[in-house]
Design a protein around this motif. Structure first.
Motif, PDB file in Angstrom:
ATOM      1  N   CYS A 166      -7.364 -27.726 -20.454  1.00 28.97           N
ATOM      2  CA  CYS A 166      -8.687 -28.585 -20.538  1.00 28.97           C
ATOM      3  C   CYS A 166      -8.289 -28.755 -18.739  1.00 28.97           C
ATOM      4  CB  CYS A 166      -8.112 -30.071 -21.293  1.00 28.97           C
ATOM      5  SG  CYS A 166      -9.837 -30.678 -20.997  1.00 28.97           S
ATOM      6  N   VAL A 167      -9.514 -28.518 -18.534  1.00 29.37           N
ATOM      7  CA  VAL A 167      -9.267 -28.543 -16.728  1.00 29.37           C
ATOM      8  C   VAL A 167     -11.264 -29.826 -16.620  1.00 29.37           C
ATOM      9  CG1 VAL A 167     -10.069 -27.118 -14.844  1.00 29.37           C
ATOM     10  CG2 VAL A 167      -8.503 -26.472 -15.958  1.00 29.37           C
ATOM     11  N   GLU A 168     -10.630 -30.456 -15.408  1.00 35.83           N
ATOM     12  CA  GLU A 168     -11.797 -31.066 -15.223  1.00 35.83           C
ATOM     13  C   GLU A 168     -12.371 -30.092 -14.275  1.00 35.83           C
ATOM     14  OE1 GLU A 168     -13.514 -33.495 -15.402  1.00 35.83           O
ATOM     15  OE2 GLU A 168     -11.884 -34.321 -17.470  1.00 35.83           O
ATOM     16  N   THR A 169     -13.670 -29.593 -14.774  1.00 36.50           N
ATOM     17  CA  THR A 169     -14.242 -28.444 -14.402  1.00 36.50           C
ATOM     18  C   THR A 169     -15.219 -28.070 -12.918  1.00 36.50           C
ATOM     19  OG1 THR A 169     -16.805 -28.404 -16.174  1.00 36.50           O
ATOM     20  CG2 THR A 169     -14.869 -26.376 -16.308  1.00 36.50           C
ATOM     21  N   SER A 170     -15.698 -29.851 -12.508  1.00 40.55           N
ATOM     22  CA  SER A 170     -16.332 -30.053 -11.514  1.00 40.55           C
ATOM     23  C   SER A 170     -15.421 -30.212 -10.278  1.00 40.55           C
ATOM     24  CB  SER A 170     -17.779 -30.975 -11.977  1.00 40.55           C
ATOM     25  OG  SER A 170     -16.593 -31.923 -11.624  1.00 40.55           O
ATOM     26  N   GLU A 171     -14.127 -30.333 -10.887  1.00 43.02           N
ATOM     27  CA  GLU A 171     -13.500 -30.823  -9.424  1.00 43.02           C
ATOM     28  C   GLU A 171     -12.640 -29.491  -9.577  1.00 43.02           C
ATOM     29  OE1 GLU A 171      -9.044 -33.177  -9.734  1.00 43.02           O
ATOM     30  OE2 GLU A 171     -10.760 -34.387 -11.074  1.00 43.02           O
ATOM     31  N   LEU A 172     -12.505 -29.077 -10.284  1.00 47.00           N
ATOM     32  CA  LEU A 172     -12.120 -27.422 -10.371  1.00 47.00           C
ATOM     33  C   LEU A 172     -12.660 -26.614  -9.123  1.00 47.00           C
ATOM     34  CD1 LEU A 172      -9.495 -25.531 -11.215  1.00 47.00           C
ATOM     35  CD2 LEU A 172     -10.906 -24.771 -12.279  1.00 47.00           C
ATOM     36  N   GLU A 173     -13.789 -26.633  -9.821  1.00 42.70           N
ATOM     37  CA  GLU A 173     -14.962 -25.584  -9.037  1.00 42.70           C
ATOM     38  C   GLU A 173     -14.806 -25.808  -7.402  1.00 42.70           C
ATOM     39  OE1 GLU A 173     -19.507 -23.361  -9.492  1.00 42.70           O
ATOM     40  OE2 GLU A 173     -18.670 -25.430 -11.119  1.00 42.70           O
ATOM     41  N   ALA A 174     -15.049 -27.446  -7.239  1.00 39.59           N
ATOM     42  CA  ALA A 174     -15.678 -27.803  -5.847  1.00 39.59           C
ATOM     43  C   ALA A 174     -14.352 -27.562  -5.435  1.00 39.59           C
ATOM     44  CB  ALA A 174     -15.439 -29.450  -5.664  1.00 39.59           C
ATOM     45  N   GLN A 175     -13.099 -27.638  -5.447  1.00 41.45           N
ATOM     46  CA  GLN A 175     -11.901 -27.133  -4.441  1.00 41.45           C
ATOM     47  C   GLN A 175     -11.886 -25.787  -4.644  1.00 41.45           C
ATOM     48  OE1 GLN A 175      -7.744 -28.374  -6.553  1.00 41.45           O
ATOM     49  NE2 GLN A 175      -6.310 -28.032  -4.981  1.00 41.45           N
ATOM     50  N   PHE A 176     -11.925 -24.742  -5.402  1.00 42.96           N
ATOM     51  CA  PHE A 176     -12.502 -23.198  -5.472  1.00 42.96           C
ATOM     52  C   PHE A 176     -13.576 -23.262  -4.656  1.00 42.96           C
ATOM     53  CE2 PHE A 176     -13.967 -19.922  -6.178  1.00 42.96           C
ATOM     54  CZ  PHE A 176     -13.670 -18.882  -5.756  1.00 42.96           C
ATOM     55  N   LEU A 177     -14.541 -23.559  -4.370  1.00 39.10           N
ATOM     56  CA  LEU A 177     -15.041 -23.286  -3.768  1.00 39.10           C
ATOM     57  C   LEU A 177     -15.451 -24.003  -1.870  1.00 39.10           C
ATOM     58  CD1 LEU A 177     -18.497 -24.097  -5.748  1.00 39.10           C
ATOM     59  CD2 LEU A 177     -17.972 -22.238  -4.544  1.00 39.10           C
ATOM     60  N   GLU A 178     -14.457 -24.943  -1.772  1.00 39.71           N
ATOM     61  CA  GLU A 178     -14.042 -24.614  -0.360  1.00 39.71           C
ATOM     62  C   GLU A 178     -12.745 -24.470  -0.297  1.00 39.71           C
ATOM     63  OE1 GLU A 178     -11.117 -28.718   1.281  1.00 39.71           O
ATOM     64  OE2 GLU A 178     -12.409 -29.347  -0.161  1.00 39.71           O
ATOM     65  N   LEU A 179     -11.973 -23.902  -0.527  1.00 34.10           N
ATOM     66  CA  LEU A 179     -10.397 -23.550  -0.881  1.00 34.10           C
ATOM     67  C   LEU A 179     -11.554 -21.461  -0.360  1.00 34.10           C
ATOM     68  CD1 LEU A 179      -7.919 -24.431  -2.648  1.00 34.10           C
ATOM     69  CD2 LEU A 179      -8.391 -24.479  -0.408  1.00 34.10           C
TER      70      LEU A 179
END
Length: 117
Positions: free
Chosen positions: A17-30
């Motif tokens: 289970c993953v908080e997708t918006s948080e994960l996506e934001a981190q991914f996009l930043e990196l």
């Protein structure tokens, strides 16, 4: 929003289970940092050892759909990360070195294993 994705036919690809918006934001930043800081590199080994790229690999299975979506939008050097995370390499021998074809091979693999992006 929390999302759980499970491929029942291949439990190797079950996701937590993953908080997708948080994960996506981190991914996009990196990913943006990685692109900005390696855009002038031509040697793949230099591109994939960048700290932001390595942090993306460290995000594990939940980031695979984001990598596939990014590949679909604009092929880039995500192949090393995808292989490191999944343990797979669906790129056909004759497609090696061709970014477009390598991306297609990975996208087909992702669809075959039930990934949605």
């Amino acid at each position: 929003m929390a999302v759980i994705q499970v491929d029942r036919e291949n439990p190797k690809y079950a996701f937590a289970c993953v908080e997708t918006s948080e994960l996506e934001a981190q991914f996009l930043e990196l990913a943006e940092q990685w692109r900005q800081e390696t855009g002038m590199f031509s040697v793949v080994s230099q591109i994939v050892i960048h700290p932001a790229y390595q942090r993306i690999i460290g995000m594990g299975q939940p980031v695979v759909p984001l990598l596939l979506r990014d590949l679909e939008q604009e092929p880039d050097h995500w192949f090393w990360a995808l292989q490191a995370i999944t343990g797979e390499n669906p790129v056909k021998q004759e497609h090696r070195g061709n970014l477009q074809q390598m991306a297609i091979d990975w996208l087909e693999w992702g669809k075959a294993y039930g990934y949605r992006w």
